[in-house]
Design a protein around this motif. Structure first.
Motif, PDB file in Angstrom:
ATOM      1  N   ALA A 168      80.660  -2.991  87.226  1.00 31.75           N
ATOM      2  CA  ALA A 168      81.076  -4.164  88.006  1.00 31.75           C
ATOM      3  C   ALA A 168      82.118  -3.799  89.056  1.00 31.75           C
ATOM      4  O   ALA A 168      82.233  -4.471  90.079  1.00 31.75           O
ATOM      5  N   LEU A 169      82.881  -2.736  88.795  1.00 35.88           N
ATOM      6  CA  LEU A 169      83.942  -2.310  89.722  1.00 35.88           C
ATOM      7  C   LEU A 169      83.587  -1.009  90.440  1.00 35.88           C
ATOM      8  O   LEU A 169      84.454  -0.383  91.055  1.00 35.88           O
ATOM      9  N   LYS A 170      82.328  -0.604  90.405  1.00 34.54           N
ATOM     10  CA  LYS A 170      81.934   0.695  90.948  1.00 34.54           C
ATOM     11  C   LYS A 170      82.174   0.845  92.443  1.00 34.54           C
ATOM     12  O   LYS A 170      82.263   1.955  92.950  1.00 34.54           O
ATOM     13  N   ASP A 171      82.316  -0.262  93.157  1.00 36.04           N
ATOM     14  CA  ASP A 171      82.602  -0.181  94.588  1.00 36.04           C
ATOM     15  C   ASP A 171      84.103  -0.099  94.877  1.00 36.04           C
ATOM     16  O   ASP A 171      84.512  -0.041  96.032  1.00 36.04           O
ATOM     17  N   CYS A 172      84.914  -0.073  93.816  1.00 39.30           N
ATOM     18  CA  CYS A 172      86.376   0.015  93.954  1.00 39.30           C
ATOM     19  C   CYS A 172      86.850   1.428  93.602  1.00 39.30           C
ATOM     20  O   CYS A 172      86.334   2.047  92.672  1.00 39.30           O
TER      21      CYS A 172
END
Length: 129
Positions: free
Chosen positions: A69-73
């Protein structure tokens, strides 16, 4: 670059990464943090009420869903995180930034954008993870 700040109320920084109600996503550009969105935490066993504080069942819960869910962060800011979550986030290329200062999520993101956010090393959360 994007960062996430764990939050309970959309204003403050959550005391515990996995138990947070959600994450405020900021875009970091030219030393400024711009709020993009808020994502509800529907990804962890803690947030779903399926995990007791002491992990009495001995069941290891995965952090795969929250990491996805946070892979783009590139980083996540919070006040505390279990050791397994800390390691799992690092393995996915997400830097865990544990802060002790009493800051709002926005203030922490702005300090991070400027390279001025004081963070502690390791995972200062209790050792139940």
């Amino acid at each position: 670059m994007k960062i996430a700040v764990a939050t309970e109320d959309g204003i403050s920084i959550s005391a515990h990464f996995g138990r947070s109600a959600g994450f405020i996503i900021f875009d970091i550009d030219n030393g400024m943090a711009n709020k993009l969105e808020q994502r509800d935490n529907i990804f962890t066993a803690h947030s779903q009420g399926r995990c007791g504080h002491g992990h009495e069942t001995g069941e290891h819960h995965s952090h795969e869903a929250i990491a996805d869910a946070l892979k783009d962060c590139q980083a996540v800011i919070c006040h505390g995180m279990g050791q397994r979550a800390f390691i799992d986030m690092q393995a996915k290329g997400i830097k865990a930034v544990i802060v002790t200062d009493d800051l709002t999520a926005e203030a922490a993101a702005q300090k991070y954008a400027k390279g001025d956010l004081d963070a502690v090393g390791g995972s200062p959360c209790c050792g139940h993870h």
